[in-house]
Design a protein around this motif. Structure first.
Motif, PDB file in Angstrom:
ATOM      1  N   GLY A   1      35.408  36.493  32.189  1.00  0.00           N
ATOM      2  CA  GLY A   1      36.128  37.278  33.185  1.00  0.00           C
ATOM      3  C   GLY A   1      37.024  36.418  34.056  1.00  0.00           C
ATOM      4  O   GLY A   1      38.148  36.808  34.391  1.00  0.00           O
TER       5      GLY A   1
ATOM      6  N   GLY B   1      40.292  37.736  32.819  1.00  0.00           N
ATOM      7  CA  GLY B   1      40.301  39.013  33.531  1.00  0.00           C
ATOM      8  C   GLY B   1      41.707  39.541  33.743  1.00  0.00           C
ATOM      9  O   GLY B   1      42.662  38.780  33.894  1.00  0.00           O
ATOM     10  N   SER B   2      41.818  40.865  33.768  1.00  0.00           N
ATOM     11  CA  SER B   2      43.146  41.478  33.837  1.00  0.00           C
ATOM     12  C   SER B   2      43.758  41.442  35.231  1.00  0.00           C
ATOM     13  O   SER B   2      44.975  41.592  35.363  1.00  0.00           O
ATOM     14  CB  SER B   2      43.078  42.921  33.339  1.00  0.00           C
ATOM     15  OG  SER B   2      42.187  43.669  34.138  1.00  0.00           O
ATOM     16  N   THR B   3      42.940  41.249  36.278  1.00  0.00           N
ATOM     17  CA  THR B   3      43.501  41.169  37.630  1.00  0.00           C
ATOM     18  C   THR B   3      43.048  39.885  38.320  1.00  0.00           C
ATOM     19  O   THR B   3      41.961  39.360  38.039  1.00  0.00           O
ATOM     20  CB  THR B   3      43.065  42.375  38.499  1.00  0.00           C
ATOM     21  OG1 THR B   3      41.645  42.322  38.684  1.00  0.00           O
ATOM     22  CG2 THR B   3      43.465  43.703  37.865  1.00  0.00           C
TER      23      THR B   3
ATOM     24  N   PHE C   1      39.678  40.404  40.235  1.00  0.00           N
ATOM     25  CA  PHE C   1      38.495  40.346  39.366  1.00  0.00           C
ATOM     26  C   PHE C   1      38.163  38.907  39.001  1.00  0.00           C
ATOM     27  O   PHE C   1      36.989  38.494  39.029  1.00  0.00           O
ATOM     28  CB  PHE C   1      38.716  41.191  38.110  1.00  0.00           C
ATOM     29  CG  PHE C   1      37.575  41.112  37.132  1.00  0.00           C
ATOM     30  CD1 PHE C   1      36.366  41.727  37.406  1.00  0.00           C
ATOM     31  CD2 PHE C   1      37.713  40.422  35.938  1.00  0.00           C
ATOM     32  CE1 PHE C   1      35.305  41.658  36.510  1.00  0.00           C
ATOM     33  CE2 PHE C   1      36.663  40.350  35.040  1.00  0.00           C
ATOM     34  CZ  PHE C   1      35.457  40.967  35.328  1.00  0.00           C
TER      35      PHE C   1
ATOM     36  N   CYS D   1      34.647  36.871  39.900  1.00  0.00           N
ATOM     37  CA  CYS D   1      33.842  36.138  38.902  1.00  0.00           C
ATOM     38  C   CYS D   1      33.627  34.703  39.355  1.00  0.00           C
ATOM     39  O   CYS D   1      32.513  34.171  39.261  1.00  0.00           O
ATOM     40  CB  CYS D   1      34.520  36.168  37.537  1.00  0.00           C
ATOM     41  SG  CYS D   1      34.543  37.789  36.742  1.00  0.00           S
TER      42      CYS D   1
ATOM     43  N   ALA E   1      30.307  44.737  35.722  1.00  0.00           N
ATOM     44  CA  ALA E   1      31.112  45.944  35.948  1.00  0.00           C
ATOM     45  C   ALA E   1      31.299  46.198  37.440  1.00  0.00           C
ATOM     46  O   ALA E   1      32.318  46.763  37.856  1.00  0.00           O
ATOM     47  CB  ALA E   1      30.457  47.147  35.285  1.00  0.00           C
TER      48      ALA E   1
ATOM     49  N   ARG F   1      34.568  44.883  39.146  1.00  0.00           N
ATOM     50  CA  ARG F   1      35.856  45.538  38.885  1.00  0.00           C
ATOM     51  C   ARG F   1      36.165  46.521  40.008  1.00  0.00           C
ATOM     52  O   ARG F   1      35.257  47.024  40.666  1.00  0.00           O
ATOM     53  CB  ARG F   1      35.823  46.266  37.554  1.00  0.00           C
ATOM     54  CG  ARG F   1      35.585  45.321  36.384  1.00  0.00           C
ATOM     55  CD  ARG F   1      35.864  45.990  35.062  1.00  0.00           C
ATOM     56  NE  ARG F   1      35.522  45.113  33.960  1.00  0.00           N
ATOM     57  CZ  ARG F   1      36.266  44.107  33.525  1.00  0.00           C
ATOM     58  NH1 ARG F   1      37.419  43.846  34.094  1.00  0.00           N
ATOM     59  NH2 ARG F   1      35.888  43.376  32.504  1.00  0.00           N
ATOM     60  N   ASN F   2      37.454  46.815  40.212  1.00  0.00           N
ATOM     61  CA  ASN F   2      37.844  47.805  41.195  1.00  0.00           C
ATOM     62  C   ASN F   2      37.334  49.177  40.774  1.00  0.00           C
ATOM     63  O   ASN F   2      37.407  49.525  39.604  1.00  0.00           O
ATOM     64  CB  ASN F   2      39.374  47.867  41.343  1.00  0.00           C
ATOM     65  CG  ASN F   2      39.925  46.662  42.056  1.00  0.00           C
ATOM     66  OD1 ASN F   2      39.242  46.045  42.864  1.00  0.00           O
ATOM     67  ND2 ASN F   2      41.155  46.328  41.766  1.00  0.00           N
ATOM     68  N   LYS F   3      36.847  49.917  41.740  1.00  0.00           N
ATOM     69  CA  LYS F   3      36.414  51.283  41.455  1.00  0.00           C
ATOM     70  C   LYS F   3      37.640  52.184  41.445  1.00  0.00           C
ATOM     71  O   LYS F   3      38.630  51.916  42.146  1.00  0.00           O
ATOM     72  CB  LYS F   3      35.433  51.755  42.514  1.00  0.00           C
ATOM     73  CG  LYS F   3      34.102  51.026  42.426  1.00  0.00           C
ATOM     74  CD  LYS F   3      33.103  51.557  43.403  1.00  0.00           C
ATOM     75  CE  LYS F   3      31.783  50.840  43.230  1.00  0.00           C
ATOM     76  NZ  LYS F   3      30.766  51.337  44.155  1.00  0.00           N
TER      77      LYS F   3
END
Length: 82
Positions: A21, A25-27, A30, A34, A73, A76-78
């Motif tokens: 992550g 990770g995509s952002t 995030f 991590c 999980a 991650r942003n909700k």
């Protein structure tokens, strides 16, 4: 009196997921979450783990609690929160 940093225990599977992550990770947020959790797993203080990720010790405590309750999980942003 000095306080010793509280290390959190994570499994090898969790460490692998956190490292992945952090690297992929995509952002940015995030990836930094991590990194903070990995810092705590490595025995860093909240302040040191936060400094490494450009965050406050309070944010480290928040994200470690989320990780402990919801796993990776939880980092991650909700939906609806950006």
């Amino acid at each position: 009196m000095s306080r010793q940093a509280t290390k959190i225990n994570i499994s090898e599977e969790q460490r692998t997921a956190l490292e992945n992550g952090y690297r992929n990770g995509s952002t940015h947020s995030f990836r930094m979450r991590c990194l903070m959790v990995l810092g705590k797993a490595d025995g860093l203080s909240n302040a040191a783990a936060g400094a490494r990720a450009g965050q406050t010790y309070q944010r480290v405590m928040h994200w470690v609690k989320r990780f402990q309750s919801d796993g990776i999980a939880g980092l991650r942003n909700k939906p609806g929160n950006g």
